[in-house]
Enzyme design. Structure first.
Site, PDB file in Angstrom:
ATOM      1  N   TYR A 150       0.806  -1.216   0.000  1.00 37.47           N
ATOM      2  CA  TYR A 150       0.000   0.000   0.000  1.00 37.47           C
ATOM      3  C   TYR A 150       0.842   1.271   0.000  1.00 37.47           C
ATOM      4  CZ  TYR A 150      -4.627  -2.071   0.783  1.00 37.47           C
ATOM      5  OH  TYR A 150      -5.808  -2.742   0.644  1.00 37.47           O
ATOM      6  N   ASP A 256      -6.027  -7.267   4.020  1.00 36.59           N
ATOM      7  CA  ASP A 256      -7.176  -6.649   3.359  1.00 36.59           C
ATOM      8  C   ASP A 256      -8.041  -7.737   2.729  1.00 36.59           C
ATOM      9  OD1 ASP A 256      -8.773  -4.579   2.151  1.00 36.59           O
ATOM     10  OD2 ASP A 256      -7.754  -5.034   0.264  1.00 36.59           O
ATOM     11  N   ASP A 260     -11.883  -9.520   4.262  1.00 40.82           N
ATOM     12  CA  ASP A 260     -13.154  -9.540   3.523  1.00 40.82           C
ATOM     13  C   ASP A 260     -13.651 -10.972   3.385  1.00 40.82           C
ATOM     14  OD1 ASP A 260     -13.182  -6.778   3.133  1.00 40.82           O
ATOM     15  OD2 ASP A 260     -13.788  -6.949   1.034  1.00 40.82           O
TER      16      ASP A 260
HETATM   17  C1  IPM Z   1     -10.277  -1.598   3.887  1.00 36.68           C
HETATM   18  C2  IPM Z   1     -10.578  -1.008   2.539  1.00 36.68           C
HETATM   19  C3  IPM Z   1      -9.470  -0.023   2.190  1.00 36.68           C
HETATM   20  C4  IPM Z   1      -8.192  -0.803   2.111  1.00 36.68           C
HETATM   21  C5  IPM Z   1      -9.703   0.780   0.899  1.00 36.68           C
HETATM   22  C6  IPM Z   1     -10.986   1.558   0.955  1.00 36.68           C
HETATM   23  C7  IPM Z   1      -8.530   1.693   0.594  1.00 36.68           C
HETATM   24  O1  IPM Z   1     -10.710  -2.000   1.588  1.00 36.68           O
HETATM   25  O2  IPM Z   1     -10.189  -0.847   4.864  1.00 36.68           O
HETATM   26  O3  IPM Z   1     -10.124  -2.811   3.970  1.00 36.68           O
HETATM   27  O4  IPM Z   1      -7.883  -1.399   1.074  1.00 36.68           O
HETATM   28  O5  IPM Z   1      -7.463  -0.824   3.106  1.00 36.68           O
HETATM   29 MG    MG Z   2     -10.639  -3.948   2.363  1.00 40.91          MG
END
Ligand code: IPM
Ligand code: MG
Length: 394
Positions: A150, A256, A260
């Site tokens: 990132y 990340d 999810d």
């Molecule tokens: C998260 C989101 C963020 C990330 C995005 C919105 C930049 O997906 O907080 O997981 O990738 O960190």
């Molecule tokens: Mg995310």
């Protein structure tokens, strides 16, 4: 003997970022729950609302202004909704709402993102993963948040001898790895004492240093069992054997993606809270930013159908980590479970199984109201039982 002097009611300073899409709706519900907790447990808030994300680009031309970043740094904690707007999705766009969130993580030095994944018993059937597999899931994903892909430089598209080329950089210093690994060990120690470190050490140098550092830190925590898992295999185990995980620690992008994926276990992305913390302390606890892990969901924005529970549970994490209000945090978590047990469901929670007998499909604000009511009922019942929920909790 001197009489104990009554404690003054503490007032906490929160910066609040409603943001884009469903952000303002879920934050509105979350604020009402926090205010209710304050009334019941003897503390109050001052709120400083700041425009961040697409709304800030619209208003000021930048995703976050310096003075708003400073306001977030000066507050006891930041309560964050969601940012992101499809009108800034053009890959050529120079300014994007997400830049604000990344800048906040970096500038506020929030190096660890804590994403607890638990499955409410009444939502087990809402998960697309078989009920027998999700029952009892209770894990904490600790995602490194200010390094890795990132933030590594260079990260750009450029013109090379063979046309367009592109580079992203996965960079970590050993200190950056060690601090998040140590935090994960500490957190594992306070839980079931199992730490899964996730990497791709069979391919990536960065992962090999990550693994080495986990091994270096390990002797300091002899009571914690450690395992190393490759990210691809871990992704599979998250759905096939999710109850085996306690604390997972991993690199920014892996975290990340895996978080999810893990949210599916909880029945909906709309259930999962998060805390982003660093080393900075305030008068009351650790400075941090608290946000649901879902995004701005522009397709359902403004319709009062978004699930506010992830934001409400993020508020509980805020009380616990930044404000030292553990009793109030637990009360909110219980109120969320109670509201679900009473049958309240936002549409994301009924979608998988269809509305069942005893369930009531409600909108965003009605769900927040149900949590407030459960919180008040819980405090009343607690007071009756003699475990008075009055006065500031410790
Ligand atoms: C998260 C989101 C963020 C990330 C995005 C919105 C930049 O997906 O907080 O997981 O990738 O960190
Ligand atoms: Mg995310």
């Amino acid at each position: 003997m001197t009489q104990p002097t009554p404690k003054p009611t503490p007032t906490f300073r929160l910066a609040v970022v409603p943001g884009d899409g469903i952000g303002p709706e879920v934050i509105s519900g979350g604020r009402r729950v926090l205010e209710a907790a304050g009334r019941l447990f003897g503390f109050g808030f001052t709120w400083q609302e700041v425009l961040v994300g697409g709304v800030a680009i619209d208003a000021y031309g930048v995703p976050i202004r310096d003075e708003d970043m400073a306001a977030c740094a000066a507050a006891d904690a930041v309560y964050f909704g969601a940012i992101g707007d499809p009108k800034y999705d053009d890959p050529k766009a120079k300014v994007r709402p997400e830049q604000a969130l990344l800048a906040m993580r970096k500038d506020l030095a929030l190096y660890a993102n804590l994403r607890p994944v638990t499955v409410q018993p009444v939502l087990q059937a809402s998960s697309p993963v078989r009920e027998s597999l999700v029952a009892g899931v209770d894990m904490l994903i600790v995602r490194e948040l200010t390094g890795g892909l990132y933030f590594g430089k260079p990260s750009e598209q450029r013109l090379g001898p063979n046309g367009r080329e592109v580079v992203d950089t996965l960079f970590y210093t050993e200190g950056e790895i060690r601090r998040v690994v140590k935090l994960a060990f500490e957190l594992a120690r306070g839980r079931r004492k199992k730490l899964t470190s996730v990497d791709k050490a069979n391919v990536l140098s960065s992962s090999r240093l990550w693994r080495t550092i986990v091994e270096e830190v390990r002797p300091e925590y002899p009571d914690v069992t450690v395992e190393h898992r490759l990210v691809d295999a871990c992704a599979m185990s998250l759905v096939t054997r999710p109850t085996q995980f306690d604390v997972i620690v991993t690199e920014n992008l892996f975290g990340d993606i895996l978080s999810d994926e893990a949210s599916v276990l909880a029945g909906s992305l709309g259930m999962l809270p998060s805390a982003s913390i660093g080393e900075k302390r305030t008068a009351h606890g650790i400075h941090g930013l608290y946000e649901p892990i879902h995004g701005s969901a522009p397709d359902i924005a403004g319709k009062d159908i978004a699930n506010p529970l992830a934001t409400i549970l993020s508020g509980a994490m805020l009380l616990r980590w930044s404000l030292g209000q553990t009793t109030a945090a637990e009360a909110i978590e219980k109120a969320v479970a109670d509201a679900l047990a009473q049958g309240y469901r936002t549409s994301d929670l009924v979608a998988a199984t269809g509305e069942q007998p005893g369930q009531r499909k409600v909108g965003t604000q009605a769900m927040a109201d149900a949590v407030v009511a459960a919180l008040e009922a819980g405090a009343k019942a607690g007071a009756k039982a003699g475990t008075a929920a009055t006065g500031a909790s410790r």
